[in-house]
Design an enzyme around this catalytic site. Structure first.
Site, short mmCIF file in Angstrom:
data_model
loop_
_atom_site.label_atom_id
_atom_site.label_comp_id
_atom_site.label_asym_id
_atom_site.label_seq_id
_atom_site.Cartn_x
_atom_site.Cartn_y
_atom_site.Cartn_z
N GLU A 114 0.89 -1.17 0.00
CA GLU A 114 0.00 0.00 0.00
C GLU A 114 0.92 1.20 0.00
O GLU A 114 1.36 1.67 1.04
CB GLU A 114 -0.93 -0.05 1.22
CG GLU A 114 -2.03 0.98 1.16
CD GLU A 114 -1.55 2.38 1.48
OE1 GLU A 114 -1.17 3.12 0.55
OE2 GLU A 114 -1.55 2.72 2.68
N GLU A 166 2.71 8.72 -4.53
CA GLU A 166 3.70 8.42 -3.47
C GLU A 166 4.73 7.42 -4.01
O GLU A 166 5.42 6.74 -3.25
CB GLU A 166 3.01 7.94 -2.19
CG GLU A 166 2.26 9.10 -1.52
CD GLU A 166 1.59 8.74 -0.20
OE1 GLU A 166 1.81 7.63 0.32
OE2 GLU A 166 0.83 9.59 0.31
#
Ligand SMILES: C[S@@+](CC[C@H](N)C(=O)[O-])C[C@H]1O[C@@H](n2cnc3c(N)ncnc32)[C@H](O)[C@@H]1O
Length: 660
Positions: A449, A458
């Protein structure tokens, strides 16, 4: 081409629904902040005392509304003061209980030079007096389509305001709009319709005033109610008060004032915002304003109460946060703690791993083996390890787990968990960056994740591209890959897609402006958007699939998207979302079209525009977005090229970038 007030609704007696006795309504969570507008105030002190028993504030004219005084040069100076003395109330009372009103008769765009100049002087005099009193807000008369000089004078004054806000009185519909049905309006043409639209008048005025955050709206409800789309546009505007005229109420069987369903719906839309409500006009029912207030308060108490999750998010509404950089920085304990509160997210991961292990088991992947090898890459403090182990028990599929994490502080938590949860040899903790780790064996499943609000922001693509070396069927030498079984290992998530939509939000744009630095207009912010209006459905932007089986991996992207404006509006930037396929039938999304219910880990991303952009109804808004990279960083650049051209924001990642 539906006209602006298509589906306009008029209040009727039949659609009135209300309790027989409003005092039985009960169940208030919080009281609305309510005031009364007074036009005739012969004795301010007594009247304030009287209204304060039931109301939070009153709005009063600064000068007598019919005091059309002559302030031209050479005019005879009146002996009488134009306003009452400031000594009548304490400064605390002026500053919290009184909203002022500017004289309604002024006309700063009058063709008559005397009238124009006199109006300017009166406006400046009253603005100055209101500042002197330190009033929290001052209501300005409604602008028309021709209020340029009015705006010029107000703009001059706005520059020096410290405490006081100016609330422009704007009706929800103009008289012209109420008099002409949809069909007839079309025959007048777009230009004429714009001259009759109160939102256009407001928009022109605030644009002339440089989008000042001190200039807000007091939205006045009208007898007719426009299409919901037209009301929604106000949700992106700085509406500070809703004025409710007593004339729009009807009377129920018990003689109490009530509102039509259409008006109730308008109020329900605004109840979500912390704004003030002002009753205006004569009290026609039982000779008092109290039943009106009680009725609106009753409607509020019947509106959906915020859920636990919504209450939890209240402090974050419209609050700009710089996006995390989990690759370049090490996250803190508090940040992990916040992630871990989101039970929905981990349940989705558990379900995805469960589906995957079930498929592997049923597909014979366990044959001749004691377990499946699953690696959690970017394990943080271990919630995905726990979710995977739960899924393994559910699926009856034994696992060997590697928990790979580059944050040395999170490694301490993982090592402690290993002891406290008795993981023993089942879980191996690896203190390494996944991009460089030499795995002792290959993985059947990679769970990660590493997603941001915009999916790839990210750097999940770059990290997972590095980690897929140790996924079965994905050797790091590309020519060997061609000979391998590409049915090898599985990545959870399997893919993710970012989404974009133009938004109007005077609030968010002014929050960015408050930084007073250009680089902030070129920085995407994570924000729980609240005071905003989205111009159409979000559209797909960039997609990443894992494992990435391209011969040459290229994570640069470029796209242009077109949105058609369903009504005129001001665009203040773009909203970014993502949707991810974790595995099989399990999706995880923050895209409004299919947001995973109850999941709150990610707020949307706001890409600001340097200058707000006006778009007319049916204009095509063309957005360009780039994802660029070099050896050390990844960054986005964005621009809108129609109906007007904005500069390309964040060229070369000069203001915002994500470190590799
Ligand atoms: C968004 S957090 C998720 C943490 C945890 N899996 C969860 O769901 O709560 C991402 C984690 O990945 C780690 N991480 C990011 N890039 C990494 C890399 N290249 N190698 C190893 N860990 C990485 C970060 O330190 C952080 O702990």
């Amino acid at each position: 081409m539906p006209p602006k007030n298509s589906n306009a609704q008029v209040a009727t007696e039949e659609d009135v629904s209300a309790p027989q006795n409003i005092t039985d309504g009960g169940n208030y969570v919080e009281n609305l902040y309510f005031g009364v507008e007074l036009n005739c105030v012969p004795d301010l002190v007594t009247q304030l005392e009287e209204y304060r028993r039931e109301f939070d504030f009153i709005t009063v004219p600064l000068a007598h509304p019919r005091n059309e005084r002559d302030m031209s040069e050479g005019a005879i100076v009146e002996e009488e003061p134009f306003a009452r003395s400031d000594m009548l109330l304490s400064s605390g009372q002026w500053g919290s209980l009184i909203i002022g009103k500017i004289s309604p008769w002024i006309d700063l765009d009058s063709k008559d030079v005397y009238n124009r100049k006199n109006s300017e002087r009166v406006l400046l005099q009253e603005l100055s007096w209101a500042s002197h009193l330190n009033l929290p807000a001052l209501i300005l008369p409604t602008p028309t389509h021709n209020s340029t000089n009015y705006a010029q004078v107000v703009n001059r004054k706005l520059q020096g305001l410290m405490y006081m806000n100016l609330w422009m009185r704007v009706p929800l519909m103009s008289t012209w709009q109420m008099l002409h049905d949809d069909e007839t309006q079309i025959t007048f043409g777009d230009n004429h319709r714009a001259t009759q639209d109160p939102w256009e008048h407001w928009n022109t005025f605030r644009t002339l005033c440089e989008h000042s955050d001190k200039l807000c709206v007091a939205l006045e409800l009208t007898e007719n109610v426009p299409h919901e789309r037209v009301i929604s546009r106000w949700l992106g505007e700085p509406v500070r008060a809703v004025i409710i005229p007593t004339r729009i109420f009807t009377t129920n069987k018990s003689g109490f004032p009530v509102l039509s369903k259409a008006h109730q719906r308008v109020l329900q839309m605004f109840f979500k915002y912390k704004i003030q409500y002002i009753l205006s006009g004569p009290a026609r029912h039982k000779n008092s304003f109290v039943p009106y207030r009680q009725y609106v308060q009753f409607l509020y108490s019947k509106s959906p109460q915020p859920t636990y999750d919504e209450s939890f998010m209240t402090p974050y509404l419209d609050y700009l946060q710089a996006p995390l950089q989990p690759l370049m920085d090490n996250l803190e304990s508090q940040t992990y703690e916040t992630f871990e509160r989101d039970a929905t997210k981990y349940q989705l991961y558990e379900d995805a791993v469960f589906e995957c292990l079930t498929d592997m088991k049923n597909g014979g992947k366990l044959e001749g083996r004691t377990h499946i090898v699953l690696m959690v890459v970017g394990a943080g403090r271990g919630p995905l390890v726990k979710a995977s182990l739960r899924a393994s028990v559910r699926a009856g599929c034994p696992l060997k787990v590697y928990a790979v994490e580059k944050n040395p502080n999170a490694i301490i938590t993982l090592k402690n968990l290993r002891i406290s949860m008795n993981w023993g040899d089942q879980v191996t903790i690896v203190d390494s960056d996944m991009r460089v780790w030499n795995a002792p064996e290959l993985a059947d499943v990679l769970v990660s994740e590493l997603l941001g609000s915009f999916g790839d922001n990210e750097l999940s693509p770059e990290c997972l591209d590095g980690a897929q070396r140790f996924l079965k069927g994905e050797p790091d030498v590309w020519f060997v890959r061609l000979t391998q079984d590409i049915e090898g290992g599985i990545s959870i998530p399997a893919s993710y897609t970012s989404y974009l939509a133009p938004i109007s939000s005077s609030k968010l744009w002014n929050e960015v402006r408050a930084y007073k630095e250009m680089k902030h207009y070129e920085t995407p912010y994570v924000v729980k958007m609240h005071n905003f209006y989205q111009l159409g459905e979000s559209q797909e932007c960039f997609t990443f699939v894992h494992p990435n089986r391209d011969e040459y991996i290229d994570n640069q992207r470029y796209i242009n998207l077109s949105f058609r404006a369903t009504q005129s509006a001001t665009v203040h930037g773009l909203a970014g979302y993502f949707n991810s396929l974790l595995y099989g039938s399990v999706y995880m999304s923050i895209n409004p079209a299919n947001h995973s219910p109850g999941m709150f880990s990610w707020f949307p991303l706001y890409f600001p525009l340097r200058d707000p952009m006006y778009v007319a109804k049916d204009d095509v808004i063309t957005v360009h977005m780039w994802r660029n990279n070099n050896r050390v960083k990844v960054w986005y650049e964005w621009s809108i090229v129609s109906p007007q051209v904005s500069p390309i924001h964040n060229v070369g990642g000069r203001s915002y970038w994500i470190g590799l």
